[in-house]
Design a protein around this motif. Structure first.
Motif, PDB file in Angstrom:
ATOM      1  N   VAL A  84       0.818  -1.213   0.000  1.00  0.00           N
ATOM      2  CA  VAL A  84       0.000   0.000   0.000  1.00  0.00           C
ATOM      3  C   VAL A  84       0.851   1.262   0.000  1.00  0.00           C
ATOM      4  CG1 VAL A  84      -2.015  -1.096   1.039  1.00  0.00           C
ATOM      5  CG2 VAL A  84      -0.293  -0.067   2.515  1.00  0.00           C
ATOM      6  N   SER A  85       2.149   1.126   0.383  1.00  0.00           N
ATOM      7  CA  SER A  85       3.041   2.292   0.395  1.00  0.00           C
ATOM      8  C   SER A  85       4.488   1.832   0.516  1.00  0.00           C
ATOM      9  CB  SER A  85       2.702   3.205   1.582  1.00  0.00           C
ATOM     10  OG  SER A  85       3.042   2.560   2.799  1.00  0.00           O
ATOM     11  N   ALA A 161      -1.235  -1.097  11.893  1.00  0.00           N
ATOM     12  CA  ALA A 161      -1.349  -0.542  10.542  1.00  0.00           C
ATOM     13  C   ALA A 161      -2.445  -1.248   9.745  1.00  0.00           C
ATOM     14  CB  ALA A 161      -0.014  -0.647   9.811  1.00  0.00           C
ATOM     15  N   TRP A 164      -5.691   0.004  11.090  1.00  0.00           N
ATOM     16  CA  TRP A 164      -5.838   1.407  10.717  1.00  0.00           C
ATOM     17  C   TRP A 164      -6.324   1.514   9.275  1.00  0.00           C
ATOM     18  CZ3 TRP A 164      -3.441   4.686   7.157  1.00  0.00           C
ATOM     19  CH2 TRP A 164      -3.740   6.042   7.316  1.00  0.00           C
ATOM     20  N   HIS A 165      -5.701   0.774   8.372  1.00  0.00           N
ATOM     21  CA  HIS A 165      -6.150   0.778   6.972  1.00  0.00           C
ATOM     22  C   HIS A 165      -7.589   0.304   6.862  1.00  0.00           C
ATOM     23  CE1 HIS A 165      -2.660   1.971   4.631  1.00  0.00           C
ATOM     24  NE2 HIS A 165      -1.912   1.302   5.501  1.00  0.00           N
ATOM     25  N   HIS A 166      -7.914  -0.748   7.586  1.00  0.00           N
ATOM     26  CA  HIS A 166      -9.265  -1.298   7.550  1.00  0.00           C
ATOM     27  C   HIS A 166     -10.283  -0.267   8.046  1.00  0.00           C
ATOM     28  CE1 HIS A 166     -12.223  -4.514   7.464  1.00  0.00           C
ATOM     29  NE2 HIS A 166     -12.633  -4.105   8.650  1.00  0.00           N
ATOM     30  N   ASP A 170     -10.027   1.172   3.759  1.00  0.00           N
ATOM     31  CA  ASP A 170      -9.412   0.264   2.798  1.00  0.00           C
ATOM     32  C   ASP A 170      -9.617  -1.172   3.287  1.00  0.00           C
ATOM     33  OD1 ASP A 170      -7.954  -1.075   0.902  1.00  0.00           O
ATOM     34  OD2 ASP A 170      -6.078   0.005   1.259  1.00  0.00           O
ATOM     35  N   VAL A 173      -7.145  -4.424   2.436  1.00  0.00           N
ATOM     36  CA  VAL A 173      -5.883  -4.768   3.104  1.00  0.00           C
ATOM     37  C   VAL A 173      -6.087  -5.993   3.987  1.00  0.00           C
ATOM     38  CG1 VAL A 173      -4.183  -3.990   4.819  1.00  0.00           C
ATOM     39  CG2 VAL A 173      -4.884  -2.469   2.974  1.00  0.00           C
TER      40      VAL A 173
END
Length: 183
Positions: A84-85, A161, A164-166, A170, A173
């Motif tokens: 993702v990054s 992380a 957090w994305h979820h 997003d 992920v």
């Protein structure tokens, strides 16, 4: 159309082998860090004696699993979901590096101690007579614990992380490592 299990990784999600290795390692890591915490916080207690007696064998199991995981990841190069990054890529690289380094340092120390090591009854190191190999045994006190706790911090960061994305929206992920298809 029949939904068949996907063993190999794809651009959308990790395959069943990657997911199985990931979650199996997660369970063994929980056990491993619980044994280390019990040894640190409740030394010489029945909990410590039980948990610590499994620490080396669990570490060996983790070493085997990480070698399998690295080989499987290499076999799936170019198929895996993209990071993702750049920070996620760096974090995963650090996790893999530490997952290899921590048990490797322990194995070097074990060899240097001269004591035999037979995890699961497999004679891995026969042991030797004579003086310990000091630089090898010093690795544990100098690096094994430090790198192990650093690995735990990275694992916690990895989990945070992912959530957090979820929670930020997003949902893919988490889905790609859990294995559920996109909706």
């Amino acid at each position: 159309m029949q939904n068949t299990p996907q063993t190999r990784d794809s651009a959308l999600r990790y395959g069943s082998i990657t997911r199985t290795l990931h979650w199996l390692m997660a369970v063994v890591f929980v056990w491993q860090f619980t044994s280390a915490a019990a040894h640190l916080l409740a030394e010489d207690s029945p909990l410590d004696e039980f948990m610590w007696s499994t620490h080396k064998t669990s570490g060996f199991l983790l070493m085997v699993l990480i070698v399998l995981r690295v080989l499987w990841a290499l076999a799936n190069t170019g198929r895996r979901p993209p990071s993702v990054s750049a920070l996620a890529r760096l974090g995963h690289a650090c996790l893999y590096l530490l997952m290899i380094a921590v048990p490797l340092v322990a194995l070097i120390r074990q060899f240097g101690s001269g004591r035999a090591f037979s995890p699961f009854g497999i004679p891995l190191m026969p042991g030797f007579e004579g003086d310990k190999i000091e630089w090898m045994t010093d690795l544990r006190s100098n690096f094994h614990s430090l790198l192990g706790w650093l690995l735990l911090a990275l694992i916690i960061g990895h989990i945070v992380a992912a959530f957090w994305h979820h929670l930020a929206g997003d949902k893919n992920v988490m889905r790609r490592i859990i294995g559920t298809p996109r909706h």
